[in-house]
Design a protein around this motif. Structure first.
Motif, PDB file in Angstrom:
ATOM      1  N   VAL A  55      15.039  99.737 -23.073  1.00 20.23           N
ATOM      2  CA  VAL A  55      14.000  98.710 -23.228  1.00 20.23           C
ATOM      3  C   VAL A  55      14.326  97.923 -24.486  1.00 20.23           C
ATOM      4  CG1 VAL A  55      11.527  98.278 -23.534  1.00 20.23           C
ATOM      5  CG2 VAL A  55      12.287 100.193 -22.112  1.00 20.23           C
ATOM      6  N   ARG A  59      10.294  94.529 -27.276  1.00 19.96           N
ATOM      7  CA  ARG A  59       9.230  94.962 -26.378  1.00 19.96           C
ATOM      8  C   ARG A  59       8.725  96.341 -26.790  1.00 19.96           C
ATOM      9  NH1 ARG A  59       6.841  93.476 -21.722  1.00 19.96           N
ATOM     10  NH2 ARG A  59       8.179  91.649 -21.609  1.00 19.96           N
ATOM     11  N   ALA A 162       8.545  96.761 -19.071  1.00 16.22           N
ATOM     12  CA  ALA A 162       9.547  97.724 -19.536  1.00 16.22           C
ATOM     13  C   ALA A 162      10.348  98.311 -18.381  1.00 16.22           C
ATOM     14  CB  ALA A 162       8.867  98.849 -20.322  1.00 16.22           C
TER      15      ALA A 162
END
Length: 292
Positions: A55, A59, A162
């Motif tokens: 990810v 984020r 995600a």
């Protein structure tokens, strides 16, 4: 779903429900923002054994700041400032319909009529609870709890981007985000003397609260929840979360003697009814889906 998986789902919701009583006990000796920071210091320890989820770091930070920092920077002070644990466990579930609202605004997802109806019923429940302010229940406590739910809901929307990741590893890595912001807030708001007193004088109850929140509520809870989501459709697993406020109110009544006026019970019931309308499959709806 096999019976052993149903038992795991009930166990997770019981852990998360009792979590609110543990927070109240921990706040007896540890300032709220410091308690939240210590929770994630311990929860982040397994990070050395787990690969970072695929990810983007930006984020990860955004999710950690909303799902963890924002949620608990509001919730723990709310419970210190007059939000009873049982009532908090129900009110916090307003994140479900706030998630629908934020997803519509940010992602353009159109809410279904059933979701809108459930959100309306749950919102009416919140208004009913708000009308019972007084005695053991303060408006600032309610406001902070709703702000906590809103931060959780925003984190849910950010988490959507995600992708499919290992939930346990994700929770551990996300736990790296909160300690510094929460310690900074604790230093700025609660002060260095309160931090020193909280750490040196927490005792067994305070230390036990930190360990419960970090190991059981965060790592075990989310780890088992992630396991269930990997093995069953989200539509099968998600409705079990409705048991969290039930365990929260029951444990608060048994351990802390929290009482609920008829009007407050009505408000809590409306919230649960609204959430059930959103989360539980309806026979007529299921028939239409199969026919399509």
């Amino acid at each position: 779903m096999p019976m052993r998986h149903i038992a795991l789902a009930v166990l997770v919701t019981a852990i998360w429900g009792f979590n609110f009583v543990v927070i109240r006990l921990g706040l007896g000796s540890v300032p709220p923002l410091l308690l939240a920071a210590l929770r994630f210091v311990v929860a982040a320890l397994p990070v050395v054994f787990l690969a970072r989820p695929n990810v983007p770091p930006g984020r990860m930070i955004a999710v950690g700041m909303t799902l963890f920092v924002g949620q608990f920077a509001f919730l723990f002070p709310a419970m210190k400032l007059g939000m009873p644990p049982g009532l908090a466990s129900v009110t916090l579930q307003s994140q479900a319909f706030l998630t629908i609202l934020f997803a519509a605004l940010a992602l353009g997802e159109r809410p279904r009529p059933r979701q809108l109806a459930g959100a309306g019923v749950a919102a009416l429940g919140l208004l009913t609870i708000a009308s019972t302010v007084g005695g053991d229940f303060t408006m600032i406590g309610l406001g902070l709890t709703i702000a906590s739910a809103a931060s959780w809901a925003l984190g849910n929307v950010l988490m959507r981007g995600a992708g499919k990741v290992d939930m346990f590893a994700m929770m551990v890595w996300l736990s790296l985000v909160p300690p510094i912001p929460l310690f900074a807030l604790s230093l700025a708001i609660e002060g260095w003397p309160a931090i020193v007193t909280g750490v040196t004088g927490m005792g067994l109850v305070g230390a036990g609260s930190v360990l419960y929140l970090a190991l059981l509520a965060t790592l075990v809870g989310f780890g088992l929840w992630g396991f269930l989501l990997k093995n069953h459709p989200a539509s099968t697993v998600a409705p079990f979360s409705l048991l969290v406020p039930l365990f929260g109110t029951l444990s608060s009544w048994l351990v802390l003697g929290e009482t609920f006026s008829p009007l407050r019970v009505a408000g809590m019931g409306l919230i649960l009814l609204g959430l059930a309308t959103i989360a539980l499959p309806l026979p007529a709806f299921a028939k239409r889906q199969r026919a399509a």
